[in-house]
Design a protein around this motif. Structure first.
Motif, PDB file in Angstrom:
ATOM      1  N   THR A  27      -0.848  10.289  -2.169  1.00 52.25           N
ATOM      2  CA  THR A  27      -0.997   9.346  -3.305  1.00 52.25           C
ATOM      3  C   THR A  27      -0.804  10.097  -4.700  1.00 52.25           C
ATOM      4  OG1 THR A  27      -2.099   7.751  -2.163  1.00 52.25           O
ATOM      5  CG2 THR A  27      -2.390   7.433  -4.425  1.00 52.25           C
ATOM      6  N   ARG A 136       9.146  -1.309  -5.408  1.00 52.64           N
ATOM      7  CA  ARG A 136       9.090  -1.273  -4.021  1.00 52.64           C
ATOM      8  C   ARG A 136      10.336  -2.042  -3.297  1.00 52.64           C
ATOM      9  NH1 ARG A 136       3.973  -0.948  -1.131  1.00 52.64           N
ATOM     10  NH2 ARG A 136       3.198   1.275  -1.788  1.00 52.64           N
TER      11      ARG A 136
ATOM     12  N   ALA B  47     -11.377   7.701  -3.707  1.00 57.81           N
ATOM     13  CA  ALA B  47     -10.110   8.061  -3.038  1.00 57.81           C
ATOM     14  C   ALA B  47      -8.854   7.384  -3.643  1.00 57.81           C
ATOM     15  CB  ALA B  47     -10.228   8.285  -1.634  1.00 57.81           C
ATOM     16  N   PRO B  48      -8.084   7.761  -3.986  1.00 55.39           N
ATOM     17  CA  PRO B  48      -6.837   6.969  -4.406  1.00 55.39           C
ATOM     18  C   PRO B  48      -5.766   6.663  -3.202  1.00 55.39           C
ATOM     19  CG  PRO B  48      -6.435   9.085  -5.513  1.00 55.39           C
ATOM     20  CD  PRO B  48      -7.634   9.168  -4.777  1.00 55.39           C
ATOM     21  N   MET B  49      -5.317   5.443  -2.916  1.00 51.34           N
ATOM     22  CA  MET B  49      -4.656   5.498  -1.708  1.00 51.34           C
ATOM     23  C   MET B  49      -3.363   4.420  -1.989  1.00 51.34           C
ATOM     24  SD  MET B  49      -7.103   5.574   1.275  1.00 51.34           S
ATOM     25  CE  MET B  49      -5.714   5.694   2.711  1.00 51.34           C
ATOM     26  N   ILE B  50      -2.351   4.519  -1.360  1.00 49.31           N
ATOM     27  CA  ILE B  50      -1.285   3.761  -1.480  1.00 49.31           C
ATOM     28  C   ILE B  50      -0.899   2.829  -0.060  1.00 49.31           C
ATOM     29  CG2 ILE B  50       1.302   3.436  -1.992  1.00 49.31           C
ATOM     30  CD1 ILE B  50       1.223   5.718  -3.853  1.00 49.31           C
ATOM     31  N   PHE B  51      -1.155   1.796   0.165  1.00 54.05           N
ATOM     32  CA  PHE B  51      -1.052   1.135   1.219  1.00 54.05           C
ATOM     33  C   PHE B  51       0.359   0.333   1.363  1.00 54.05           C
ATOM     34  CE2 PHE B  51      -5.497   1.423   0.575  1.00 54.05           C
ATOM     35  CZ  PHE B  51      -5.732   1.871   2.017  1.00 54.05           C
ATOM     36  N   PRO B  52       0.833  -0.064   2.556  1.00 50.90           N
ATOM     37  CA  PRO B  52       1.970  -0.867   2.843  1.00 50.90           C
ATOM     38  C   PRO B  52       2.118  -2.171   1.752  1.00 50.90           C
ATOM     39  CG  PRO B  52       1.147  -0.110   4.955  1.00 50.90           C
ATOM     40  CD  PRO B  52      -0.061  -0.089   3.732  1.00 50.90           C
ATOM     41  N   PRO B  53       3.494  -2.397   1.519  1.00 50.66           N
ATOM     42  CA  PRO B  53       3.587  -3.548   0.608  1.00 50.66           C
ATOM     43  C   PRO B  53       3.654  -4.859   1.509  1.00 50.66           C
ATOM     44  CG  PRO B  53       5.529  -2.259   1.038  1.00 50.66           C
ATOM     45  CD  PRO B  53       4.417  -1.631   1.802  1.00 50.66           C
ATOM     46  N   LEU B  54       3.477  -4.679   2.886  1.00 53.27           N
ATOM     47  CA  LEU B  54       3.634  -6.176   3.725  1.00 53.27           C
ATOM     48  C   LEU B  54       2.387  -5.995   4.601  1.00 53.27           C
ATOM     49  CD1 LEU B  54       7.271  -5.918   4.999  1.00 53.27           C
ATOM     50  CD2 LEU B  54       6.535  -7.260   2.862  1.00 53.27           C
ATOM     51  N   ARG B  56       0.458  -7.471   8.132  1.00 48.67           N
ATOM     52  CA  ARG B  56       0.762  -8.142   9.498  1.00 48.67           C
ATOM     53  C   ARG B  56       0.060  -9.388   9.693  1.00 48.67           C
ATOM     54  NH1 ARG B  56      -0.475  -3.174  11.348  1.00 48.67           N
ATOM     55  NH2 ARG B  56       1.402  -1.837  11.051  1.00 48.67           N
ATOM     56  N   LEU B 108       3.348 -11.169   2.432  1.00 47.00           N
ATOM     57  CA  LEU B 108       2.987 -10.536   1.238  1.00 47.00           C
ATOM     58  C   LEU B 108       1.720 -10.334   1.093  1.00 47.00           C
ATOM     59  CD1 LEU B 108       5.949 -11.394  -1.002  1.00 47.00           C
ATOM     60  CD2 LEU B 108       5.672  -9.070   0.070  1.00 47.00           C
ATOM     61  N   ASP B 119      -7.661  -0.315   7.076  1.00 50.39           N
ATOM     62  CA  ASP B 119      -7.597   1.389   7.681  1.00 50.39           C
ATOM     63  C   ASP B 119      -8.762   1.786   8.025  1.00 50.39           C
ATOM     64  OD1 ASP B 119      -5.839   3.390   7.095  1.00 50.39           O
ATOM     65  OD2 ASP B 119      -7.251   3.940   5.323  1.00 50.39           O
ATOM     66  N   ARG B 136       1.004  -4.791  -5.687  1.00 54.03           N
ATOM     67  CA  ARG B 136       1.664  -6.334  -6.318  1.00 54.03           C
ATOM     68  C   ARG B 136       1.152  -7.195  -5.203  1.00 54.03           C
ATOM     69  NH1 ARG B 136       6.650  -6.284  -9.022  1.00 54.03           N
ATOM     70  NH2 ARG B 136       5.890  -4.986 -11.048  1.00 54.03           N
TER      71      ARG B 136
END
Lengths: 283, 283
Positions: A27, A136, B47-54, B56, B108, B119, B136
């Motif tokens: 990240t 994105r 902890a900075p994290m980036i998660f999927p934009p979609l 399930r 979304l 996670d 987003r």
């Protein structure tokens, strides 16, 4: 493979449906990489902008999207109100059935720069415009592959709209800049002309395209495009009604960076050694 | 109204379908605001994290999403291959017909923090975890309203997962921090308890909720929530199988900031005077 070593497995998690989770180090790395590209954008005084995360079907239609890329499109739509109670009552959902959704008026963006041209609809330019944006972007693919091929990925673009000469100068200077940067961080890239599928169905345009490079890709390793420079000629100027003060539709070109693919290339090149990657990028 | 003055009209453009384009000044402001919140996150070593934009459908289902929010959901799906040629041939698309799309396996995200709990599935925590992420987020609403109510907006969250006491301390300290920050930038906010729709359909939970505040909102002007602190008790710990080392499901709580709504509040409070807003934030 990257994800097999322990350190790297901890750094990100990618799934078969094309979704990736980035841990703290990646990240941080992605933010630094984007900050570096934004410095280049600032040097040429490109205006930073944030565009909507959904695009209208009617806007994409103007850009011939459905003629060229219907297979890639990700439609966004709601659940029909007469089927919501059913969903609420039922347990264990794995999907929303096609019969339960509304007509879709939006798609997820497949490239960051479309919105830039649509935003300039009806503008007459008396000087070239430079804009940068990150988005994105989403593409429906046959299969996904780690950080290399994702359902949703992050694209940073730096765009020039104006006379052909300004656009070509923009692309030339970024072609040089990317090559220099790759040299400085010791990332071996090859540059290859590519065909832009936007123009592939029109033989006149295709003939034009063969006269000079319209799209060049920066490839890492076995052919992974991590950046590209794209000359659109006056395609978007025509489609979006952007004119030059001296007359005629504006030209445009973009420089695009696929940020997760850069992460892949850096992890691969530096064998997952994050401190060394961070130190190298801070050059 | 904000968008009516000339300067402000140039700053952003919002549409009836809930989409907003931010010009260079507001883009810059949003980045600064987010950087400020990220400093707070860094101070507590989140902890900075980036998660999927979609997300399930099956994951959202685990979180009772379809029991509570089916009306808000935005389903993402592809165009059926047997209808693509039809789209290619036809001109003037304003929508993709429901009959032309596939079953949808993703939605979304409607909140940034769901992915954090998913996670941690199966984790046993020997100390509280702090995570920050921005996403987003998307909600299907009856009507949209400028920067106040968007189809897609940006949410920054700072989350604590661990023992109840750690989570409550996290929320308490951020409640104070937000109030202090609002005071320092002279942004009048009121704090109000709110009901979290996650728990609204279960009377036992609802009774619990009335015993102590589970959700408090920071309201600007006529009642626009621009931030909230949320105590989830052990809801996500249970649903996602996150346990405490001392036994039992983990507790969680999040502090959430709606960034575009902060832009609205700042523009309104400072009458669109961007240099003054930037100077104030740099305090």
């Amino acid at each position: 493979m990257l994800a097999e070593t322990k350190e790297r497995a901890a750094a990100y998690r990618a799934t078969a449906d094309g979704l990736v989770t980035l841990g703290p180090e990646l990240t941080e790395l992605m933010m630094r990489l984007d900050a570096r590209i934004c410095e280049w954008a600032r040097e040429i005084q490109a205006a930073p902008m944030i565009f909507p995360p959904l695009m209208r079907v009617s806007d994409l239609d103007r850009l011939d999207y459905f003629r060229n890329f219907p297979h890639l499109g990700m439609v966004v739509t709601g659940i029909r109100s007469d089927h919501q109670a059913e969903l609420t009552a039922k347990a264990r959902h794995t999907h929303v059935a096609a019969g339960h959704v509304c007509d879709g008026h939006h798609l997820l963006p497949s490239a960051a720069c479309y919105n830039i041209y649509l935003d300039l609809d009806g503008t007459v330019l008396d000087r070239p415009r430079y804009v940068t944006t990150a988005a994105r972007c989403f593409r429906r693919e046959e299969h996904y592959d780690g950080l290399r091929r994702l359902a949703g990925f992050t694209m940073r673009e730096i765009v020039c709209i104006g006379p052909a000469a300004s656009v070509q100068e923009h692309l030339k200077s970024f072609r040089r800049r990317i090559a220099e940067f790759a040299g400085a961080i010791d990332l071996p890239l090859s540059i290859k002309p590519a065909t832009d599928p936007f123009f592939s169905q029109d033989s006149a345009r295709l003939a034009m395209q063969s006269l000079f490079p319209v799209k060049e890709e920066f490839l890492y390793g076995d052919g992974l495009a991590i950046a590209s420079v794209n000359f659109h000629r006056n395609f978007f100027g025509e489609k979006c009604g952007i004119s030059l003060a001296e007359g005629g539709p504006a030209f445009s070109g973009c420089v695009a960076f696929g940020l997760e693919r850069w992460l892949h290339a850096l992890l691969d090149r530096y064998d997952g050694d994050m401190p060394r990657i961070i130190a190298t990028l801070a050059l």
